[in-house]
Structure formats: C-alpha cells, structure tokens
Design an enzyme around this catalytic site. Sequence first.
Site, short mmCIF file in Angstrom:
data_model
loop_
_atom_site.label_atom_id
_atom_site.label_comp_id
_atom_site.label_asym_id
_atom_site.label_seq_id
_atom_site.Cartn_x
_atom_site.Cartn_y
_atom_site.Cartn_z
N ASN A 14 -2.94 -37.41 0.04
CA ASN A 14 -3.12 -37.41 -1.62
C ASN A 14 -2.93 -39.55 -1.77
OD1 ASN A 14 -1.32 -37.43 -3.68
ND2 ASN A 14 0.08 -38.45 -3.29
N TYR A 17 -14.62 -44.47 -8.20
CA TYR A 17 -13.91 -43.47 -8.60
C TYR A 17 -14.34 -41.80 -8.27
CZ TYR A 17 -9.76 -40.30 -8.80
OH TYR A 17 -9.11 -39.68 -8.76
N1 LIG Z 1 -2.97 -37.88 -11.71
C1 LIG Z 1 -4.24 -37.86 -12.41
O1 LIG Z 1 -4.63 -36.63 -13.55
C2 LIG Z 1 -5.48 -37.44 -11.03
C3 LIG Z 1 -6.18 -36.23 -11.28
C4 LIG Z 1 -7.23 -35.78 -10.64
C5 LIG Z 1 -6.64 -36.55 -8.80
N2 LIG Z 1 -5.84 -37.43 -8.79
C6 LIG Z 1 -5.64 -38.41 -7.19
O2 LIG Z 1 -4.21 -37.60 -6.72
C7 LIG Z 1 -4.18 -38.43 -5.93
C8 LIG Z 1 -2.21 -38.96 -5.93
O3 LIG Z 1 -2.37 -39.63 -8.04
P1 LIG Z 1 -1.21 -39.28 -8.48
O4 LIG Z 1 -1.68 -39.65 -9.76
O5 LIG Z 1 -0.35 -38.37 -8.02
O6 LIG Z 1 -1.30 -41.30 -8.56
P2 LIG Z 1 0.15 -42.12 -8.38
O7 LIG Z 1 1.54 -41.64 -9.42
O8 LIG Z 1 0.22 -43.57 -9.11
O9 LIG Z 1 1.32 -41.91 -7.03
C9 LIG Z 1 0.40 -42.60 -5.96
C10 LIG Z 1 0.51 -42.08 -4.89
O10 LIG Z 1 -0.23 -43.08 -4.03
C11 LIG Z 1 0.56 -43.69 -3.19
N3 LIG Z 1 -0.51 -45.27 -2.56
C12 LIG Z 1 -1.66 -46.24 -3.76
N4 LIG Z 1 -2.46 -46.97 -2.87
C13 LIG Z 1 -1.77 -46.91 -1.49
C14 LIG Z 1 -1.55 -47.34 -0.06
N5 LIG Z 1 -3.32 -48.48 -0.26
N6 LIG Z 1 -1.23 -47.20 0.91
C15 LIG Z 1 0.02 -46.70 0.68
N7 LIG Z 1 -0.02 -45.22 -0.20
C16 LIG Z 1 -0.85 -45.79 -1.18
C17 LIG Z 1 1.24 -44.94 -3.73
O11 LIG Z 1 2.23 -45.07 -3.49
P3 LIG Z 1 2.68 -47.21 -3.01
O12 LIG Z 1 2.58 -47.64 -4.18
O13 LIG Z 1 3.88 -46.99 -3.16
O14 LIG Z 1 2.25 -47.21 -1.69
C18 LIG Z 1 2.21 -43.42 -4.68
O15 LIG Z 1 2.83 -42.74 -4.20
C19 LIG Z 1 -5.09 -39.78 -5.53
O16 LIG Z 1 -5.35 -39.55 -4.91
C20 LIG Z 1 -5.90 -39.50 -7.14
O17 LIG Z 1 -6.20 -40.28 -7.03
C21 LIG Z 1 -5.23 -37.47 -10.05
#
Ligand SMILES: NC(=O)c1ccc[n+]([C@@H]2O[C@H](COP(=O)([O-])OP(=O)(O)OC[C@H]3O[C@@H](n4cnc5c(N)ncnc54)[C@H](OP(=O)(O)O)[C@@H]3O)[C@@H](O)[C@H]2O)c1
Length: 253
Positions: free
Chosen positions: A81, A147
């Site tokens: 994730n 992205y």
């Molecule tokens: N929100 C959307 O609109 C959306 C839509 C489609 C897909 N997604 C995908 O869904 C996933 C989760 O998104 P989200 O919206 O939940 O984002 P978020 O709220 O920003 O959470 C991202 C998580 O990933 C962790 N992370 C980021 N970079 C990291 C690294 N280098 N090493 C370890 N952990 C890392 C962060 O933890 P730390 O900062 O503690 O490391 C955080 O727990 C992502 O892959 C994103 O691309 C999101």
Amino acid sequence: MIVFVTGVTAGFGLAIAGKFLAEGHKVVGTGRRQTSLDALKQKFDGAFHPLTFDVRDREAAQRAIESLPEPFREVDILVNNAGLALGLEPAWKADLAEWETMIDTNVKGVVICTRLLLPGMVERNRGHIVNLGSTAAEWPYPGGNVYGGTKAFVHQFSLNLRADLFGTAIRVTDIQPGLCGGTEFSVVRFRGDEARAAAMYEGTQPIMPEDIADTVLWAATRPAHVNINSIQMMPVSQTFGPLAVKRTTPPKA
Ligand SMILES: NC(=O)c1ccc[n+]([C@@H]2O[C@H](COP(=O)([O-])OP(=O)(O)OC[C@H]3O[C@@H](n4cnc5c(N)ncnc54)[C@H](OP(=O)(O)O)[C@@H]3O)[C@@H](O)[C@H]2O)c1
C-alpha cells in the site's frame, strides 16, 4: 491470518490494518513514522507488530522482515500500500528528484517487499499479494505523468506475478482506486499545501479509506479457488472526460 500492510501510519493502510485487526487477524504494519507505529502497537498489543523502515531501502526492508518474531513470521497476505504522488506539473516542468522518489517508492518498494515475502508464501503454498494501484494506471490525466507510469507498472507486475505463480495457490490482486479522500495523499502531492489538497475534495463525495479496506478484505476472503485479478473503483461523482482534441477553429454549437 497474518497480514503485512505497508504504510499503516495514514490513509488506506491505517484503515486496512484496522479492518483486519477488527476481524481478528494479526497485522504487521510498516511505515517511517515511529510514533504512529508505537501508538498502534500500544492500542493493539499482541495482534499488531510494527516494522519501521523505508520501502525504498532494500537492506532495511530485509533486516526488518528477518526480525519478525515467530507469531508474525508466516505472512498470509502482503498489502503493498505504501506509495505517493508528488506534484501535478507537466512533464517538462516536473521535478526530476520527485519523479525518482515516486519510482523508488511505488515501483521499487512494491518489488522489494514482494520479492522478500513471496518465497515463504510459495514454500507454504499459501498467500495473497494485494497491490494498491490506481485508476491513473489506465486513465491518463494532465500532470499524472510518472505517477500514472508507476501505477501502470503495479498493474502489469500484478498480472505477471500471477503468471509466475501458475500452479500455486497464491493469489494476486491489483486494487485501482480513483478519487479518494480522508488520507494524506493530496497533502503529500502538494508538498504540505493543505488548502490546495482540501480543494481536491470540495463539493464532492470521494471514496473513503474504509471503502478501500472493505474491498481489500473482500478480495482476500473470496473462496480459495477464486483470484480477483484487479478491481477498479471510482466514486460515483467521478467519471471519464472526453479525449482532448486541439482545434484551430472553435467547434460549431
Ligand atoms: N488517496 C488516493 O486518492 C489514492 C488513489 C489511488 C491510489 N492511491 C494509492 O494508495 C496508496 C495509499 O495512499 P493513501 O491515500 O493512503 O496515502 P497516505 O495517506 O499519504 O499514506 C501513505 C502511507 O505510505 C507510507 N509511505 C509513503 N512513502 C513511504 C516510504 N518511502 N517508506 C515507507 N512507507 C512509506 C506512509 O507512511 P510514512 O510516511 O510513515 O512512511 C503512509 O503510511 C498509495 O500507494 C497511493 O498511490 C491513493
């Protein structure tokens, strides 16, 4: 089951971890923010094991996974994730360092965690890899450039994993969400600009982290003979635009 979720310190990962814990499963949760992980450990002691590492760092990931205590070692489900988008500039103006960060996190991070946990799954002939892709993998938008490219990788990697896993019981699923709120995604994308991030969700009802957690749980609890290859989901308030056509004369009304 033992569920290994990367990026549980916010957003989808936190909701996915909470959902599986509520269903009585054990969760290994990762991230870089130690204090958030410590808080989860305190709340779910015994059922939650935190691992603090950056998914871009192969050696740190390996050390962390090798450190898993016995009750958390035989991972049944890996949810890749952790990921991010950075910027929305057109390709010729985008920051190259941010492009590299997205590739390192969304592509290399997924590859590293998968490669480290897959051998145990194959050995036990039991397991499921659930990847968080995006609609951006298949539906381009201005500023999505790298992205979208990283999420297209996630999609194709998921399908190719299944090809390798033919003959085993191991499943692979790519979940591709569209517009989602209630996470830090847009704040990260807009480099901490909370107002710009909030504007993305103004006046609309996006998908929420609980919707994603429900979907991951659903995919993971299908009967053992069923593999969900991919799920693409958008809020009802989002759909497809027309293909852009540049005209030298305005279209007739
Ligand atoms: N929100 C959307 O609109 C959306 C839509 C489609 C897909 N997604 C995908 O869904 C996933 C989760 O998104 P989200 O919206 O939940 O984002 P978020 O709220 O920003 O959470 C991202 C998580 O990933 C962790 N992370 C980021 N970079 C990291 C690294 N280098 N090493 C370890 N952990 C890392 C962060 O933890 P730390 O900062 O503690 O490391 C955080 O727990 C992502 O892959 C994103 O691309 C999101």
